[in-house]
Design a protein around this motif. Structure first.
Motif, PDB file in Angstrom:
ATOM      1  N   LEU A  86       0.556  -1.077  -0.245  1.00  0.00           N
ATOM      2  CA  LEU A  86       0.051  -0.285  -0.353  1.00  0.00           C
ATOM      3  C   LEU A  86       0.735   0.751  -0.208  1.00  0.00           C
ATOM      4  N   LEU A  87       2.299   1.506   0.504  1.00  0.00           N
ATOM      5  CA  LEU A  87       2.630   2.401   0.731  1.00  0.00           C
ATOM      6  C   LEU A  87       3.535   2.390  -0.459  1.00  0.00           C
ATOM      7  N   MET A  88       3.963   1.558  -1.410  1.00  0.00           N
ATOM      8  CA  MET A  88       4.752   1.524  -2.401  1.00  0.00           C
ATOM      9  C   MET A  88       3.611   2.075  -3.136  1.00  0.00           C
ATOM     10  N   GLY A  89       2.032   1.778  -3.011  1.00  0.00           N
ATOM     11  CA  GLY A  89       1.159   2.286  -3.631  1.00  0.00           C
ATOM     12  C   GLY A  89       1.098   4.261  -3.759  1.00  0.00           C
ATOM     13  N   SER A  90       1.381   4.223  -2.416  1.00  0.00           N
ATOM     14  CA  SER A  90       1.271   5.836  -2.225  1.00  0.00           C
ATOM     15  C   SER A  90       2.380   6.569  -2.764  1.00  0.00           C
ATOM     16  N   VAL A  91       3.496   5.632  -2.864  1.00  0.00           N
ATOM     17  CA  VAL A  91       4.634   6.538  -3.917  1.00  0.00           C
ATOM     18  C   VAL A  91       4.169   6.491  -5.233  1.00  0.00           C
ATOM     19  N   MET A  92       3.299   5.669  -5.324  1.00  0.00           N
ATOM     20  CA  MET A  92       3.513   5.871  -6.942  1.00  0.00           C
ATOM     21  C   MET A  92       2.452   6.376  -7.240  1.00  0.00           C
ATOM     22  N   MET A  93       1.409   6.906  -6.340  1.00  0.00           N
ATOM     23  CA  MET A  93       0.512   8.322  -6.904  1.00  0.00           C
ATOM     24  C   MET A  93       0.941   9.949  -7.520  1.00  0.00           C
ATOM     25  N   HIS A  94       1.571   9.662  -5.501  1.00  0.00           N
ATOM     26  CA  HIS A  94       2.597  11.165  -5.501  1.00  0.00           C
ATOM     27  C   HIS A  94       3.270  11.249  -6.627  1.00  0.00           C
ATOM     28  N   VAL A  95       3.630  10.700  -7.184  1.00  0.00           N
ATOM     29  CA  VAL A  95       4.971  10.668  -9.152  1.00  0.00           C
ATOM     30  C   VAL A  95       3.315  10.721 -10.046  1.00  0.00           C
ATOM     31  N   ALA A 107       5.598   8.238   2.970  1.00  0.00           N
ATOM     32  CA  ALA A 107       5.630   6.707   3.047  1.00  0.00           C
ATOM     33  C   ALA A 107       6.483   6.462   2.517  1.00  0.00           C
ATOM     34  N   LEU A 108       7.960   6.903   1.225  1.00  0.00           N
ATOM     35  CA  LEU A 108       9.338   6.039   1.171  1.00  0.00           C
ATOM     36  C   LEU A 108       9.707   5.421   2.598  1.00  0.00           C
ATOM     37  N   LEU A 109       9.618   6.262   3.821  1.00  0.00           N
ATOM     38  CA  LEU A 109      10.615   6.219   4.498  1.00  0.00           C
ATOM     39  C   LEU A 109       9.504   4.877   5.437  1.00  0.00           C
ATOM     40  N   PHE A 110       8.319   4.816   5.882  1.00  0.00           N
ATOM     41  CA  PHE A 110       7.730   3.553   6.319  1.00  0.00           C
ATOM     42  C   PHE A 110       7.915   2.165   5.238  1.00  0.00           C
ATOM     43  N   LEU A 111       7.726   2.939   4.302  1.00  0.00           N
ATOM     44  CA  LEU A 111       8.049   1.445   3.299  1.00  0.00           C
ATOM     45  C   LEU A 111       9.287   0.499   3.571  1.00  0.00           C
ATOM     46  N   ALA A 112      10.585   1.693   3.570  1.00  0.00           N
ATOM     47  CA  ALA A 112      11.860   1.193   3.988  1.00  0.00           C
ATOM     48  C   ALA A 112      11.215   0.502   5.643  1.00  0.00           C
ATOM     49  N   ILE A 113      10.804   1.029   6.349  1.00  0.00           N
ATOM     50  CA  ILE A 113      10.638   0.141   7.099  1.00  0.00           C
ATOM     51  C   ILE A 113       9.899  -1.243   7.543  1.00  0.00           C
ATOM     52  N   CYS A 114       8.781  -1.074   6.937  1.00  0.00           N
ATOM     53  CA  CYS A 114       7.888  -2.383   6.258  1.00  0.00           C
ATOM     54  C   CYS A 114       9.346  -3.491   5.303  1.00  0.00           C
ATOM     55  N   ILE A 115       9.413  -2.999   4.206  1.00  0.00           N
ATOM     56  CA  ILE A 115      10.313  -3.821   3.826  1.00  0.00           C
ATOM     57  C   ILE A 115      11.863  -4.263   4.722  1.00  0.00           C
ATOM     58  N   TYR A 116      12.301  -3.087   5.646  1.00  0.00           N
ATOM     59  CA  TYR A 116      13.265  -4.410   6.745  1.00  0.00           C
ATOM     60  C   TYR A 116      12.720  -5.090   7.648  1.00  0.00           C
ATOM     61  N   LEU A 117      11.654  -4.590   7.951  1.00  0.00           N
ATOM     62  CA  LEU A 117      10.208  -5.706   9.141  1.00  0.00           C
ATOM     63  C   LEU A 117      10.741  -7.160   8.114  1.00  0.00           C
TER      64      LEU A 117
END
Length: 121
Positions: A86-95, A107-117
């Motif tokens: 969903l966060l990847m989708g958020s980034v794509m919508m901003h783009v 969104a990018l920060l939380f996406l990075a954290i989710c990938i880490y987790l």
């Protein structure tokens, strides 16, 4: 469980819950385009209003899943994966609407954290 992971889970979960439950109808500097609330933001993205409810429900459930994963670790990867998508989708919508990169930072920060987790556990 690693305390760093717990802190990261709580940061993401509380932030998502804040956006979707407390800041829902309030303007923020992170909203897409010139939207002043989440429904307007989805309209700016060209998305139907029902998608706001679907995305909101999924984000809230996944955020709750991240919190519950502190005690039920089996929930961590599915919750972080749903949020990550969903966060990847958020980034794509901003783009898509050519927002300044600044609006994509949360969104990018939380996406990075989710990938880490997802991959660190």
């Amino acid at each position: 469980m690693d305390y760093v992971n717990i802190v990261l889970q709580l940061i993401v979960a509380i932030s998502i819950l804040n956006v979707w439950l407390i800041q829902y109808n309030k303007p923020t500097q992170w909203r897409g385009g010139n939207a002043s609330n989440i429904m307007e933001e989805f309209a700016v993205y060209g998305l139907p209003s029902w998608s706001c409810y679907l995305v909101g429900a999924l984000k809230v459930l996944a955020a709750i899943g991240l919190i519950l994963a502190i005690w039920f670790p089996i929930l961590l990867k599915p919750s972080a994966t749903v949020l990550g998508v969903l966060l990847m989708g958020s980034v794509m919508m901003h783009v898509k609407i050519k927002d300044p990169i600044k609006k994509s930072i949360p969104a990018l920060l939380f996406l990075a954290i989710c990938i880490y987790l997802i991959f660190a556990n």
